[in-house]
Design a protein around this motif. Structure first.
Motif, PDB file in Angstrom:
ATOM      1  N   THR A 161       0.852  -1.181   0.000  1.00 45.94           N
ATOM      2  CA  THR A 161       0.000   0.000   0.000  1.00 45.94           C
ATOM      3  C   THR A 161       0.892   1.237   0.000  1.00 45.94           C
ATOM      4  OG1 THR A 161      -0.118   0.097   2.414  1.00 45.94           O
ATOM      5  CG2 THR A 161      -1.833  -1.168   1.279  1.00 45.94           C
ATOM      6  N   THR A 162       0.321   2.382  -0.361  1.00 41.53           N
ATOM      7  CA  THR A 162       1.061   3.640  -0.383  1.00 41.53           C
ATOM      8  C   THR A 162       0.317   4.688   0.446  1.00 41.53           C
ATOM      9  OG1 THR A 162      -0.046   4.674  -2.271  1.00 41.53           O
ATOM     10  CG2 THR A 162       1.694   3.079  -2.758  1.00 41.53           C
ATOM     11  N   LYS A 163       0.957   5.835   0.632  1.00 42.25           N
ATOM     12  CA  LYS A 163       0.329   6.951   1.330  1.00 42.25           C
ATOM     13  C   LYS A 163      -0.232   7.978   0.353  1.00 42.25           C
ATOM     14  CE  LYS A 163       2.900   6.894   5.690  1.00 42.25           C
ATOM     15  NZ  LYS A 163       3.806   7.658   6.579  1.00 42.25           N
ATOM     16  N   SER A 164      -0.058   7.723  -0.927  1.00 46.87           N
ATOM     17  CA  SER A 164      -0.522   8.688  -1.928  1.00 46.87           C
ATOM     18  C   SER A 164      -1.792   8.184  -2.593  1.00 46.87           C
ATOM     19  CB  SER A 164       0.554   8.927  -2.982  1.00 46.87           C
ATOM     20  OG  SER A 164       0.900   7.724  -3.647  1.00 46.87           O
ATOM     21  N   LEU A 165      -2.677   9.105  -2.917  1.00 47.44           N
ATOM     22  CA  LEU A 165      -3.955   8.776  -3.532  1.00 47.44           C
ATOM     23  C   LEU A 165      -3.910   9.137  -5.007  1.00 47.44           C
ATOM     24  CD1 LEU A 165      -6.840   7.787  -2.775  1.00 47.44           C
ATOM     25  CD2 LEU A 165      -7.462  10.185  -2.567  1.00 47.44           C
ATOM     26  N   SER A 166      -4.245   8.199  -5.860  1.00 43.28           N
ATOM     27  CA  SER A 166      -4.272   8.447  -7.297  1.00 43.28           C
ATOM     28  C   SER A 166      -5.678   8.882  -7.704  1.00 43.28           C
ATOM     29  CB  SER A 166      -3.873   7.180  -8.065  1.00 43.28           C
ATOM     30  OG  SER A 166      -4.026   7.378  -9.454  1.00 43.28           O
ATOM     31  N   TYR A 167      -5.825  10.162  -8.021  1.00 37.68           N
ATOM     32  CA  TYR A 167      -7.130  10.684  -8.405  1.00 37.68           C
ATOM     33  C   TYR A 167      -7.613  10.072  -9.716  1.00 37.68           C
ATOM     34  CZ  TYR A 167      -7.328  14.290  -4.780  1.00 37.68           C
ATOM     35  OH  TYR A 167      -7.409  14.941  -3.580  1.00 37.68           O
ATOM     36  N   ALA A 168      -6.694   9.733 -10.584  1.00 35.00           N
ATOM     37  CA  ALA A 168      -7.074   9.180 -11.889  1.00 35.00           C
ATOM     38  C   ALA A 168      -7.773   7.835 -11.755  1.00 35.00           C
ATOM     39  CB  ALA A 168      -5.838   9.048 -12.777  1.00 35.00           C
ATOM     40  N   ASP A 169      -7.485   7.108 -10.678  1.00 38.50           N
ATOM     41  CA  ASP A 169      -8.051   5.771 -10.492  1.00 38.50           C
ATOM     42  C   ASP A 169      -9.277   5.754  -9.590  1.00 38.50           C
ATOM     43  OD1 ASP A 169      -6.055   4.593 -12.064  1.00 38.50           O
ATOM     44  OD2 ASP A 169      -4.685   4.499 -10.357  1.00 38.50           O
ATOM     45  N   MET A 170      -9.711   6.923  -9.122  1.00 39.06           N
ATOM     46  CA  MET A 170     -10.827   6.968  -8.188  1.00 39.06           C
ATOM     47  C   MET A 170     -12.149   6.664  -8.872  1.00 39.06           C
ATOM     48  SD  MET A 170      -9.827  10.303  -5.872  1.00 39.06           S
ATOM     49  CE  MET A 170     -11.497  10.422  -5.243  1.00 39.06           C
ATOM     50  N   THR A 171     -12.993   5.940  -8.165  1.00 35.46           N
ATOM     51  CA  THR A 171     -14.345   5.686  -8.636  1.00 35.46           C
ATOM     52  C   THR A 171     -15.245   6.840  -8.212  1.00 35.46           C
ATOM     53  OG1 THR A 171     -15.039   4.545  -6.629  1.00 35.46           O
ATOM     54  CG2 THR A 171     -13.962   3.215  -8.334  1.00 35.46           C
ATOM     55  N   ILE A 172     -16.473   6.843  -8.665  1.00 36.33           N
ATOM     56  CA  ILE A 172     -17.414   7.894  -8.278  1.00 36.33           C
ATOM     57  C   ILE A 172     -17.689   7.844  -6.779  1.00 36.33           C
ATOM     58  CG2 ILE A 172     -19.467   6.478  -8.759  1.00 36.33           C
ATOM     59  CD1 ILE A 172     -20.815   9.059  -9.733  1.00 36.33           C
TER      60      ILE A 172
END
Length: 241
Positions: A161-172
């Motif tokens: 796991t990482t501490k960064s959030l990928s906005y491109a992969d986010m669901t609705i």
């Protein structure tokens, strides 16, 4: 630190949600950045996506360097030669003994699990199912993955796991939860700011502040979001690279 373009969209949503520009919103850029960062971390804690990385084990080597983005190693799949006593040819055995459905990382796909507590369940399950398996240790201070035995050569995989959030992969669902949690957190900050004074002088007389009301509303919204998370935090196609 300046907000990214994706984070700025969330910050703009928060300001609009709180009434800007019709109402006076006493939130600076730093306040908004805190609200967005807090919402990102909340989402990661409850819906952490699992990434995977292939690497090669070398006989005689026990310590391995991992990717810079790694926060926590979740599981390791050793080469077949390390499983002589318990190995069979099924994909499920190679990719780990995690019995989650809908294509969890036990099936080799990069999908999230419903909460960090499931990662602990996975580790316990691995110990029960493969008690004779080779062992691994994630040494956080040195950022080294330590594998035993060290006399094995072949292709292996670690999940992390990482501490960064990928906005491109986010669901609705992720996007909605992130925006609402950021808004509730910002409302809490705004309520604390306005609670410093009960009122302030204005042209038509003194104006009462609503800090206490905002804090109460924010607390209720955060509790509601936690309840919704319990329902929504199920394996969903949050694909990772």
């Amino acid at each position: 630190m300046p907000l990214t373009a994706e984070q700025q969209l969330v910050a703009d949503y928060v300001k609009t949600y709180l009434g800007d520009p019709v109402l006076c919103v006493e939130l600076g850029d730093e306040n908004l950045a805190v609200a967005v960062a807090d919402a990102e971390m909340w989402l990661l804690v409850h819906m952490a996506p699992i990434h995977q990385q292939a690497f090669s084990m070398v006989s005689g080597q026990s310590e391995y360097t991992v990717l810079a983005e790694v926060d926590t190693i979740v599981d390791v799949a050793f080469p077949k030669t390390a499983h002589d006593d318990v190995w069979d040819s099924s994909v499920e055995d190679f990719y780990g003994p995690v019995p989650w459905g809908y294509g969890g990382y036990g099936s080799g796909r990069n999908l999230p699990q419903s909460g960090m507590y499931q990662l602990n369940q996975a580790a316990e399950s691995a110990q029960r199912v493969y008690s004779n398996d080779p062992t691994w240790v994630w040494n956080r201070p040195t950022r080294k993955l330590i594998l035993r035995p060290a006399n094995v050569t072949g292709a292996a995989i670690y999940w992390y796991t990482t501490k960064s959030l990928s906005y491109a992969d986010m669901t609705i669902q992720h996007d909605w939860l992130l925006r609402r949690y950021a808004a509730a957190t910002a409302k809490m900050i705004l309520g604390n700011i306005r609670s410093k004074y009960s009122d302030y002088p204005a042209a038509g007389g003194r104006v009462s502040m609503n800090g206490a009301d905002l804090v109460a509303q924010a607390q209720e919204e955060l509790i509601t979001l936690d309840e919704k998370m319990k329902v929504l935090a199920v394996p969903m196609p949050f694909l990772t690279g």
